[in-house]
Motif scaffolding. Structure first.
Motif, PDB file in Angstrom:
ATOM      1  N   GLY A  42       0.825  -1.224   0.019  1.00  0.00           N
ATOM      2  CA  GLY A  42      -0.058   0.068   0.094  1.00  0.00           C
ATOM      3  C   GLY A  42       0.813   1.334   0.047  1.00  0.00           C
ATOM      4  N   THR A  43       2.008   1.257  -0.250  1.00  0.00           N
ATOM      5  CA  THR A  43       2.743   2.406  -0.554  1.00  0.00           C
ATOM      6  C   THR A  43       2.267   3.595  -1.042  1.00  0.00           C
ATOM      7  OG1 THR A  43       4.958   1.304  -0.283  1.00  0.00           O
ATOM      8  CG2 THR A  43       5.203   3.436  -1.015  1.00  0.00           C
ATOM      9  N   LEU A  44       1.867   3.335  -2.475  1.00  0.00           N
ATOM     10  CA  LEU A  44       1.259   4.439  -3.180  1.00  0.00           C
ATOM     11  C   LEU A  44      -0.028   5.016  -2.511  1.00  0.00           C
ATOM     12  CD1 LEU A  44       2.051   3.572  -6.885  1.00  0.00           C
ATOM     13  CD2 LEU A  44       2.953   5.494  -5.438  1.00  0.00           C
ATOM     14  N   ASP A  45      -0.898   4.168  -1.957  1.00  0.00           N
ATOM     15  CA  ASP A  45      -2.103   4.400  -1.101  1.00  0.00           C
ATOM     16  C   ASP A  45      -1.657   5.553  -0.095  1.00  0.00           C
ATOM     17  OD1 ASP A  45      -3.604   3.110  -2.814  1.00  0.00           O
ATOM     18  OD2 ASP A  45      -3.420   1.276  -1.151  1.00  0.00           O
ATOM     19  N   VAL A  46      -0.725   5.391   0.394  1.00  0.00           N
ATOM     20  CA  VAL A  46      -0.146   6.213   1.648  1.00  0.00           C
ATOM     21  C   VAL A  46       0.196   7.624   1.051  1.00  0.00           C
ATOM     22  CG1 VAL A  46       1.476   6.726   3.463  1.00  0.00           C
ATOM     23  CG2 VAL A  46       0.486   4.368   3.037  1.00  0.00           C
ATOM     24  N   VAL A  47       0.944   7.433   0.060  1.00  0.00           N
ATOM     25  CA  VAL A  47       1.518   8.682  -0.749  1.00  0.00           C
ATOM     26  C   VAL A  47       0.615   9.529  -1.330  1.00  0.00           C
ATOM     27  CG1 VAL A  47       3.067   9.766  -2.446  1.00  0.00           C
ATOM     28  CG2 VAL A  47       3.874   7.728  -0.850  1.00  0.00           C
TER      29      VAL A  47
END
Length: 314
Positions: A37-42
């Motif tokens: 979920g890296t891009l979801d956080v960003v």
């Protein structure tokens, strides 16, 4: 910021950047096809803070080095900092590095590549301090930033670096980074050859060590390292490949003294003669600090021996 499967720590890093006392920054994020979920956080942070922008996603760069080289092409700012996804920046990091850069700029004409790097605290995954100083833990000498020393050993971690625009522009001639060890090492080589380097002797970030680090803080252990001659040989040959790449791109532009060191260092890694290899190394002056010199002698000798064996030389 180069990202890859950094969901676990990336929010802490972004929060630490937002808490900087210097506020006029822009965070460019390039993701290397994360599967978590890296891009979801960003995206959540980007939605509420216009200074945060995703510039690349769905593109497989292949590693941090390649990702950071790509990221440099997206930046048009007067200054650039490399940002890891899992660290924590202390509040004055940008401010203090910019102040050190300003001091360099007062001593140099415009258009000169400049680089500033700082110390860091080495911490575990929970931010407990392992070492108060990254540079001390690695037994680096931050004064050893002459080109000849940096050919053999980098002293600046990428996440501690601030570059000016001239340094970035000089790097943009690179089409293929496969022979380059890491983006940070390459950049400090460029600046040592064509510009000037400054150091902030203060730990301005928390350098997190955990199971998924691509690279970490290698604690100084010369006896243990000296026993692993296979690893040492791999690293030595990688520095030779990087030196060859540097000569191919910049060999006609660097000073005669730096060119002499570069050529002798490359020769030390390419000759089949043990005696010649040692002579070339001594003449290059490309020495690491302290006891690491012994390791260099061992690995240069092993390199010459292997080249002689594989080539059938006598």
């Amino acid at each position: 910021m180069a990202t890859y499967n950094g969901e676990r720590f990336i929010a802490e890093q972004i929060e630490s950047i937002r808490r900087q006392t210097y506020k006029n920054w822009c965070l460019l994020v390039s993701d290397d096809c994360s599967t978590d979920g890296t891009l979801d956080v960003v995206r959540r942070y980007a939605a509420e803070d216009g200074r945060i922008r995703i510039v690349s996603e769905g593109v497989k760069h292949g590693g941090a080095k390649e990702n950071f080289f790509s990221l440099m092409t997206f930046s048009d700012s007067p200054y650039c900092m490399f940002c890891d996804q899992d660290d924590v920046w202390l509040p004055d990091k940008i401010k203090d590095c910019l102040e050190a850069m300003s001091c360099l700029e007062m001593r140099h004409a415009g258009g000169v590549p400049l680089l500033v790097f700082c110390d860091m605290k080495v911490v575990d995954s929970n931010l407990n301090i392992i070492h108060a100083s990254f540079e001390d833990a690695c037994n680096y000498d931050t004064r050893r930033v002459a080109f000849k020393y940096l050919l053999a050993q980098n002293v600046a971690a990428g996440c501690s670096i601030l570059l000016n625009r001239a340094a970035i522009v000089t790097n943009l001639v690179i089409d293929d980074c496969s022979s380059i060890e890491m983006h940070d090492w390459w950049m400090i080589l460029i600046v040592s050859a064509f510009g000037s380097i400054g150091y902030v002797d203060t730990a301005l970030s928390l350098y997190r060590q955990h199971d998924n680090n691509e690279l970490g803080a290698g604690e100084y252990a010369p006896i243990k390292r000296a026993k692993d001659t296979t690893f040492m040989l791999e690293r030595f040959r990688a520095t030779i490949d990087q030196a060859v790449a540097f000569r191919e791109i910049f060999g006609d532009e660097i000073s005669p003294e730096d060119k002499r060191c570069l050529d002798f260092y490359i020769s030390a890694g390419n000759t089949r003669s043990l005696l010649c290899a040692l002579i070339y190394l001594f003449r290059s002056g490309c020495w690491k600090k302290g006891a690491r010199k012994l390791g260099q002698l061992i690995v240069v000798a092993k390199s010459a021996k292997q080249k002689k064996k594989t080539s059938g030389g006598i």
